[in-house]
Scaffold this active site. Structure first.
Site, PDB file in Angstrom:
ATOM      1  N   ASP A  97       0.864  -1.170   0.000  1.00 36.37           N
ATOM      2  CA  ASP A  97       0.000   0.000   0.000  1.00 36.37           C
ATOM      3  C   ASP A  97       0.909   1.230   0.000  1.00 36.37           C
ATOM      4  O   ASP A  97       2.137   1.123   0.054  1.00 36.37           O
ATOM      5  CB  ASP A  97      -0.951  -0.016   1.195  1.00 36.37           C
ATOM      6  CG  ASP A  97      -0.190   0.090   2.504  1.00 36.37           C
ATOM      7  OD1 ASP A  97       1.042   0.277   2.463  1.00 36.37           O
ATOM      8  OD2 ASP A  97      -0.818  -0.026   3.560  1.00 36.37           O
ATOM      9  N   SER A  98       0.315   2.406  -0.028  1.00 39.63           N
ATOM     10  CA  SER A  98       1.114   3.617  -0.204  1.00 39.63           C
ATOM     11  C   SER A  98       1.618   4.193   1.108  1.00 39.63           C
ATOM     12  O   SER A  98       2.415   5.117   1.119  1.00 39.63           O
ATOM     13  CB  SER A  98       0.257   4.680  -0.894  1.00 39.63           C
ATOM     14  OG  SER A  98      -0.779   5.088  -0.004  1.00 39.63           O
ATOM     15  N   GLY A  99       1.132   3.667   2.218  1.00 37.42           N
ATOM     16  CA  GLY A  99       1.474   4.247   3.512  1.00 37.42           C
ATOM     17  C   GLY A  99       0.456   5.269   3.961  1.00 37.42           C
ATOM     18  O   GLY A  99       0.403   5.626   5.136  1.00 37.42           O
ATOM     19  N   GLY A 100      -0.346   5.746   3.024  1.00 36.91           N
ATOM     20  CA  GLY A 100      -1.315   6.794   3.350  1.00 36.91           C
ATOM     21  C   GLY A 100      -2.277   6.383   4.452  1.00 36.91           C
ATOM     22  O   GLY A 100      -2.439   7.091   5.447  1.00 36.91           O
ATOM     23  N   PHE A 101      -2.897   5.226   4.294  1.00 35.25           N
ATOM     24  CA  PHE A 101      -3.898   4.788   5.255  1.00 35.25           C
ATOM     25  C   PHE A 101      -3.320   4.708   6.666  1.00 35.25           C
ATOM     26  O   PHE A 101      -3.932   5.167   7.632  1.00 35.25           O
ATOM     27  CB  PHE A 101      -4.475   3.428   4.845  1.00 35.25           C
ATOM     28  CG  PHE A 101      -5.545   2.937   5.771  1.00 35.25           C
ATOM     29  CD1 PHE A 101      -6.825   3.466   5.724  1.00 35.25           C
ATOM     30  CD2 PHE A 101      -5.270   1.963   6.713  1.00 35.25           C
ATOM     31  CE1 PHE A 101      -7.820   3.027   6.591  1.00 35.25           C
ATOM     32  CE2 PHE A 101      -6.254   1.513   7.586  1.00 35.25           C
ATOM     33  CZ  PHE A 101      -7.532   2.049   7.521  1.00 35.25           C
ATOM     34  N   ASP A 143      -2.439   8.322  -1.281  1.00 35.05           N
ATOM     35  CA  ASP A 143      -3.754   8.948  -1.196  1.00 35.05           C
ATOM     36  C   ASP A 143      -4.078   9.355   0.234  1.00 35.05           C
ATOM     37  O   ASP A 143      -3.388   8.961   1.170  1.00 35.05           O
ATOM     38  CB  ASP A 143      -4.844   7.981  -1.694  1.00 35.05           C
ATOM     39  CG  ASP A 143      -4.969   6.756  -0.794  1.00 35.05           C
ATOM     40  OD1 ASP A 143      -3.966   6.388  -0.145  1.00 35.05           O
ATOM     41  OD2 ASP A 143      -6.056   6.159  -0.735  1.00 35.05           O
ATOM     42  N   GLN A 167     -11.203   7.672  -4.431  1.00 35.55           N
ATOM     43  CA  GLN A 167     -11.731   8.114  -3.144  1.00 35.55           C
ATOM     44  C   GLN A 167     -13.032   8.887  -3.399  1.00 35.55           C
ATOM     45  O   GLN A 167     -13.678   8.653  -4.413  1.00 35.55           O
ATOM     46  CB  GLN A 167     -10.690   8.973  -2.399  1.00 35.55           C
ATOM     47  CG  GLN A 167      -9.463   8.178  -1.923  1.00 35.55           C
ATOM     48  CD  GLN A 167      -9.726   7.302  -0.704  1.00 35.55           C
ATOM     49  OE1 GLN A 167     -10.801   7.327  -0.109  1.00 35.55           O
ATOM     50  NE2 GLN A 167      -8.736   6.478  -0.337  1.00 35.55           N
ATOM     51  N   GLY A 181     -11.021   3.917   0.866  1.00 31.12           N
ATOM     52  CA  GLY A 181     -11.927   4.678   1.725  1.00 31.12           C
ATOM     53  C   GLY A 181     -13.198   3.938   2.081  1.00 31.12           C
ATOM     54  O   GLY A 181     -14.183   4.544   2.484  1.00 31.12           O
ATOM     55  N   ASP A 199      -8.194  -7.358  -0.027  1.00 27.05           N
ATOM     56  CA  ASP A 199      -7.303  -7.680   1.082  1.00 27.05           C
ATOM     57  C   ASP A 199      -8.030  -7.306   2.358  1.00 27.05           C
ATOM     58  O   ASP A 199      -8.893  -6.422   2.346  1.00 27.05           O
ATOM     59  CB  ASP A 199      -6.004  -6.869   1.022  1.00 27.05           C
ATOM     60  CG  ASP A 199      -6.216  -5.441   1.516  1.00 27.05           C
ATOM     61  OD1 ASP A 199      -6.769  -4.642   0.751  1.00 27.05           O
ATOM     62  OD2 ASP A 199      -5.866  -5.144   2.670  1.00 27.05           O
ATOM     63  N   CYS A 207     -14.094 -28.225   6.254  1.00 27.67           N
ATOM     64  CA  CYS A 207     -12.810 -27.663   5.826  1.00 27.67           C
ATOM     65  C   CYS A 207     -11.736 -28.748   5.861  1.00 27.67           C
ATOM     66  O   CYS A 207     -11.698 -29.566   6.780  1.00 27.67           O
ATOM     67  CB  CYS A 207     -12.437 -26.516   6.768  1.00 27.67           C
ATOM     68  SG  CYS A 207     -10.848 -25.741   6.411  1.00 27.67           S
ATOM     69  N   CYS A 209      -8.377 -27.951   5.724  1.00 26.80           N
ATOM     70  CA  CYS A 209      -7.083 -27.307   5.956  1.00 26.80           C
ATOM     71  C   CYS A 209      -6.284 -28.107   6.976  1.00 26.80           C
ATOM     72  O   CYS A 209      -6.809 -28.982   7.652  1.00 26.80           O
ATOM     73  CB  CYS A 209      -7.260 -25.854   6.412  1.00 26.80           C
ATOM     74  SG  CYS A 209      -7.646 -25.643   8.164  1.00 26.80           S
ATOM     75  N   CYS A 264      -7.926 -28.064  10.497  1.00 29.03           N
ATOM     76  CA  CYS A 264      -9.162 -28.847  10.649  1.00 29.03           C
ATOM     77  C   CYS A 264      -8.915 -30.346  10.502  1.00 29.03           C
ATOM     78  O   CYS A 264      -9.642 -31.148  11.070  1.00 29.03           O
ATOM     79  CB  CYS A 264     -10.209 -28.367   9.649  1.00 29.03           C
ATOM     80  SG  CYS A 264     -10.840 -26.711  10.064  1.00 29.03           S
ATOM     81  N   HIS A 276      -6.370 -21.481   9.762  1.00 31.91           N
ATOM     82  CA  HIS A 276      -7.722 -21.883   9.352  1.00 31.91           C
ATOM     83  C   HIS A 276      -8.476 -20.730   8.686  1.00 31.91           C
ATOM     84  O   HIS A 276      -9.084 -20.910   7.625  1.00 31.91           O
ATOM     85  CB  HIS A 276      -8.558 -22.421  10.509  1.00 31.91           C
ATOM     86  CG  HIS A 276     -10.002 -22.507  10.109  1.00 31.91           C
ATOM     87  ND1 HIS A 276     -10.466 -23.484   9.250  1.00 31.91           N
ATOM     88  CD2 HIS A 276     -11.060 -21.676  10.341  1.00 31.91           C
ATOM     89  CE1 HIS A 276     -11.747 -23.265   8.995  1.00 31.91           C
ATOM     90  NE2 HIS A 276     -12.135 -22.174   9.642  1.00 31.91           N
TER      91      HIS A 276
END
Lengths: 369, 369
Positions: B92-96, B146, B201, B228, B278, B316, B318, B321, B347
């Site tokens: 990510d850009s670091g903005g958040f 952003d 945004q 956003g 994500d 499941c 996995c 499980c 899991h």
């Protein structure tokens, strides 16, 4: 049915290579046993322990008795099934933790009253109760209930402590013999059941250690442990006690030194004829960023590793050393990331298990007869 | 060289199955990307992420810039090599994070001055600096710098925030285009290099979202994200914003909705034509004992699981499980054991990745055309 312990080779220094046939696993000895205090070797998934070649792990009776409780574990088929560990397990007696972790304990000939370190609740442990709990947990090997003599202890104190431990050993053995068939195992384990080891105490007094060993051997346990070491004494004293006691123990039964030690110690003791050892050191040190390597101890927090792209130990082929750099492990540690404990622990366990593997290989090699 | 994005099937609801050819991995979309904030998907070793089928993971520019720093990572060959992750990555850009984690930030047209949440040190981030840091980290996909508009935000505030984000998008793109070839990769990646996504945004105002999307498309990014969202707004508003924006984005480029969501949300959005998502939810919830299962959400701390020997999710397969019981996972959580976060996270990630796998399968199946 006596414990099946087959010695294949013996070295001039006393070390021996053997197979210890336990209900859940035939264990190649000498063996190092990772410690799984509360039913987990801290931060390491069971499948990775298998990949590392761990043959037997420890469970702590004191912790598991308090949480989740031995009765729920028994109802769920025992500790192996509860934690999904198909190989061998050993439970200590709870004695060491009662004395080191709990509060307000009161020791009588009958047993120990103590308060839980978790919630302050009051509990009373007797040798018989320790056996009942360990049988409910259902490890392959249970340990007699003992008092771990503190260090330093004067002679009067050590004598009194030994008297108690010997009386408790007798009661542990009698109760275990009468109830060992009650382990919560499946039919598939056949007729083999849980075995019980006695624990040699006696502080740092060779004659008390001798008395302890002889009386335990008379009682005829499945195996013998040397307890009360690594409690703060200098290392040459540890070595002296082990050297005194080993010749007094039956050659045809497994010998277990509890709670040791550093990598060079476990190698040294294994070459002297100690068959089993356990220690929290590889995993506890890992959580503090201390790695054991072929080049010595490495504190991964060190600034010098900030851009070190080499593996933790260039001579190690564990899954951590094959994939990750010192710089990355340092970053994980500094960032307080959970993966830090996991990766550091995996490497340290690989290192410890690798030492024993090498000792086993050379017991049948150049220095074997 | 435009980003290689091959759509193979498209469903009536707008969902599409595609291949996103990135320098380190050809990613099958729709895809869920586990979040690896500080260069590790918390508590999960990389080889297990591979076993789970994770194709691309996130790194957080803000965290990695502060610790260990982008320059050391660049010198060590980039983030892939530093954390030993051979598949695709996105930063990510670091903005958040600047807006959600740091203190005393001051925003100007030029950029953002903020204090580190780690040590209070002062830093200044501009779009150009964010690009330099992301190029040094060298993920497959970088994000434009952003401002994530908070919720709720009145119209004046949302307009002002959007104005800033659009100016920063232009500067991000210009700087990235001029320097993208400076990624610290090996020759083996051939001519493909890092690509850059723009971020739509506009708060919860459909016309601002529309303006944002149109202006970004004009700039011609390699892909487009909708940012956003999941900032506290009701879910029907999230859905409305996604529905408004998706038709405005080019059909032949990947569309990424950032930071969502619950299992049913990621399935819903994927079926609407979102290609990438994500979220920290599967791993964060796992650390709090919340498991996502085919039977709904399961709080593993519950008393009712104390002796439940069933798997976390009966449907499941996995590694968790298949091997461990609810009772054991509950015990690990109650005991504060590190293995708890690891197994719960594995899991939950398996569950999220499984949803996307199912969506991909059915995009080419019954509802595909």
């Amino acid at each position: 049915m006596p414990l099946d312990f087959k010695i294949s080779t013996q070295s001039e220094t006393g070390g021996r290579r053997a197979q210890l046939v336990l209900p859940h696993q035939t264990v190649e000895t000498p063996v190092f046993m990772p410690v799984g205090t509360a039913g987990t070797v801290k931060a390491v998934p069971q499948n990775i322990l298998e990949d590392l070649g761990a043959q037997i792990i420890l469970g702590n009776t004191y912790h598991l008795y308090l949480r989740p409780g031995h009765e729920p574990i028994r109802r769920m088929g025992g500790l192996h099934r509860f934690i999904s560990w198909p190989r061998a397990m050993l439970t200590d007696s709870g004695g060491f933790q009662v004395f080191s972790l709990s509060e307000l304990r009161k020791v009588t000939d009958e047993g120990v009253r103590f308060r839980s370190h978790l919630d302050g609740s009051s509990h009373f442990f007797t040798p018989e109760h320790s056996m009942d709990v360990q049988i409910a947990l259902g490890a392959d090997i249970a340990m007699a209930f003992d008092e771990c003599t503190e260090y330093p202890a004067d002679r009067t104190r050590a004598e009194e402590s030994l008297r108690l431990t010997m009386a408790w050993a007798r009661r542990s053995l009698d109760h275990h013999t009468a109830h060992r068939h009650e382990v919560p195992w499946d039919e598939e384990q056949g007729c083999r059941t849980q075995c019980l080891f006695g624990i040699v105490q006696g502080g740092m007094y060779p004659d008390l250690r001798k008395e302890s060993a002889e009386r335990l051997v008379e009682m005829n346990f499945d195996g013998y442990a040397i307890g009360g070491l690594s409690v703060g004494e200098p290392r040459d004293l540890t070595l002296e006690m082990i050297s005194e006691v080993l010749p007094l123990l039956p050659k045809d039964k497994p010998r277990y030194v509890m709670g040791v030690g550093y990598p060079d110690e476990i190698e040294q003791y294994a070459r002297m004829g100690v068959d089993m050892m356990d220690c929290v050191l590889p995993t506890r040190a890992a959580r503090h960023g201390l790695l054991f390597t072929s080049e010595g101890r490495l504190n991964i927090k060190g600034k010098r590793y900030a851009e070190d792209q080499g593996p933790p130990d260039p001579a190690c082929d564990c899954m951590v050393c094959r994939r990750y750099s010192r710089a990355y492990l340092r970053h994980l540690m500094h960032s307080g990331e959970a993966l830090s404990a996991t990766l550091n622990s995996i490497h340290n366990l690989a290192y410890y298990l690798g030492i024993m593997k090498r000792v086993r290989a050379t017991c049948g090699g150049a220095d074997a007869r």
